[in-house]
Design an enzyme around this catalytic site. Sequence first.
Site, mmCIF file in Angstrom:
data_model
loop_
_atom_site.group_PDB
_atom_site.id
_atom_site.type_symbol
_atom_site.label_atom_id
_atom_site.label_comp_id
_atom_site.label_asym_id
_atom_site.label_seq_id
_atom_site.Cartn_x
_atom_site.Cartn_y
_atom_site.Cartn_z
ATOM 1 N N ASP A 448 48.068 -50.795 -1.906
ATOM 2 C CA ASP A 448 46.396 -50.211 -1.747
ATOM 3 C C ASP A 448 45.658 -49.985 -3.009
ATOM 4 O OD1 ASP A 448 44.445 -49.669 -0.034
ATOM 5 O OD2 ASP A 448 45.114 -48.103 1.066
ATOM 6 N N GLU A 451 42.311 -52.722 -6.620
ATOM 7 C CA GLU A 451 41.352 -53.604 -7.086
ATOM 8 C C GLU A 451 41.255 -53.817 -8.728
ATOM 9 O OE1 GLU A 451 41.147 -53.452 -3.074
ATOM 10 O OE2 GLU A 451 40.833 -51.370 -4.537
ATOM 11 N N ASP A 527 39.135 -51.481 4.959
ATOM 12 C CA ASP A 527 38.743 -50.436 5.770
ATOM 13 C C ASP A 527 37.577 -50.958 6.631
ATOM 14 O OD1 ASP A 527 40.459 -48.710 4.308
ATOM 15 O OD2 ASP A 527 38.985 -48.091 3.303
#
Length: 808
Positions: A448, A451, A527
């Site tokens: 997670d 990026e 999300d």
Amino acid sequence: MDARDLLRLVRTVRTARGVRSLRSALRRRSADRAGLPRPGAERARVPGAAQGAEPLPGGGVVRFARSSLRVRVAAGGAVFCGWDGAGPEPSYALNGPGPEVDERAVLEPDTDGGWRVVSERVLVVVGRHGTVEVRTPGGVLLRRDLPPRWWEPADAEGREPQGAGEARWALRSEVAADARFFGLGGRSAGPRLRDGSYRLWNTDPDSAFVPGDDPLYITMPVQLVVADAGTHLVFHDDSWDGRVTLAEGEEGAGSGHDRPGRCEVRMDGGPLRYWVLVGTPARVLHGWASLTGSAALPPAWALGHHHARWGFGSEREVRRVVEGYAERGLPLSALHLDIDHYRGHRVFTVDRERFPDLPGLAAELRERGVRLVSIVDPAVKAEPGQWVFDSGAAADAFVRDARGRRVRGEVWPGESVFPDFTDPRVRKWWGGLYGERLAQGFSGVWHDMNEPVSFAPFGDPSLPLSARHSLEGRGGDHREAHNVYGLAMARAGYEALCELRPGERPFLFSRSGWAGMQRYGGTWSGDVATGWPGLRASLSLVLGLGLCGVPYSGPDVGGFSGFPSPELYVRWFQLGSYLPLFRTHSAINAGRREPWEFGGEALEHAGAALRERMRLLPYFVTLAHLARRTGAPYVRPVWWRSPEDRALRDCEDAFLLGDSLLVAPVLEQGADRRAVRLPRGLWYDTATGKAHEGPGQVLLDAPLSRIPVLARAGSVIPVQRTAESASGPAGQSELAAPSGLSGPVELEVWAPAPGRTGGGVLVPDGGDGWEPQEAVRFTTRRRDGAVVVEQEGAEEVGYPVRVRGEGA
């Protein structure tokens, strides 16, 4: 600073974390001012006129007045075009150095001063001013790239300085007037990409997203273009920030002229190099997998149901949830622990007060058939004395800025530093840390915040663009490394898990990635907002990622952010039960996601969907093996076998699961019937057994208890044998069936249409290891009014057979 940045700033500075985030954003801005080249004069350049060519194996180099173009056709038919040397190397997307060239493909002069490369599967025509046309062997135009344009830094005398890799470039292309665009990674609106501009920059949207929010966590310069003339995939192998602008064409009415579809790719730097693959959708995705690597094969348990939540809080809560599934007879394959199980959100730690015996808990759950999966974030708390930080500091593993200082950002544990996964040394160091996760009893990981994310009240929530990266020893900055950061982290984790547990297939999925990420695992939606638009976006993401070569993905069932109604939860659960990654998940301040939390009716319907998923597990296992071997995604658009059907190309609310099932989820509130667009052939409603002939549209019942699912006539679908099917009418064989995931396998055969045949494939479950499994192939036909099933290479079918369908 735009209005959204201003709102983030006001909201952020109200907390201590917000103040630290503000400081981090200011440091990032200062670092970029000091470390990035200042904007200056630029010089525009186009190729100019062709001046000659040099034949080489598979193609050759065409030289223009101000540029050169390398054209190469691979043995499998993939076309490579690279301008001006096409550096730097290596490519993060390609699986190795690239495919062998087609020795039979030759570069030869064409009319009007141009050149062409002729091969068995594709024809490439290079115009005398730099146009590149990709055609079928028969000469039908699929794609026409206009001469590219570069904007290069220039000094006061107009000479190009060193470091010209920072040159911006743009490439415009034309496709057929009827063409439709798909791909570009995970896009919330789609899967068909409408007219508009799409950014190529992996981004945490900072809040739960809905259709239209763009960009998201995974962007890829990969387009799949489908037209009457044929299907082709184009991949621009450049990881810099950029934009793709699409405009669908328009066919002229009467004697009017067609307006071709248009695409423009603009990149802020990097090489102008790209690949084009042509053929049927199945052939194109097979070629893409050959080019970028086979999809990682998940362990069989990972194809069951996963339950996750940010905020389980304690071992007691974990046991309560698992016991809740068991008491209600609901199958559960895995439970995921989010950052709240860490000590102060520090990666590779455990909060011993809330989880005093995590290895014991994992062993207890595994005995009940439930695996534990751990979140892993890349940010490491900048805390001397904390073992992960000290270990990374000793290995010089963290990203530094242009002045040589460690880049610091604000993430969940507080002020943090970031490993440079583009450095092989760092990947090796980071991979060694996964031993701690395995020692805690975890069976898999999900990446997670990679990026990567650094909280910021304004600007881009990531690292400074000037941050320095190894880029496999070549050196560069975050402008080039950002989009491949998650991909390189996935590589580090996957290779480490293979080394730490060589007898088991790793289970890993990642929120961010880039082209080729399927080599290391899958992904999920991120999300997605709770609501009916979020439900629709969930399907768009899975379909679009599959067409970019990432077959294993799925959404947060129920949405990440809010409180779904019982109806919305059931419809999301029903959709998720037919997607590769079937996982419920929610935020710490959102509603619960256990099926029994939504009332008795919702529990009954969710339980039915869950049991059907478990019944179909042998089919999902087979699809996983086929995805690895052929590149075909589990979830496919309904036009997969009929790309010439224009009505199917515009269908976005249904999908094929493998070759045999058509799934039509309910995506609108209150709907109890829905229209379903059928590909050609005969299709059976699996609930009623009624047959429908395609192509065409049918209206089917869709009560809250189920969604429409249709089976292709003649299909052979491997399923787990249930007590009901075992006591029902048998097919032509009652031989003892080998064990599947949790029971014997039977073949569910849907009667072929009169005069037609069918078939199917089973890849038996070989456990979670690497032992190769042979595919078992079946054919079906009607003989003397009866349905006959035959197994390739065997005198008798080695599995029980159950025939279904009208007149069977």
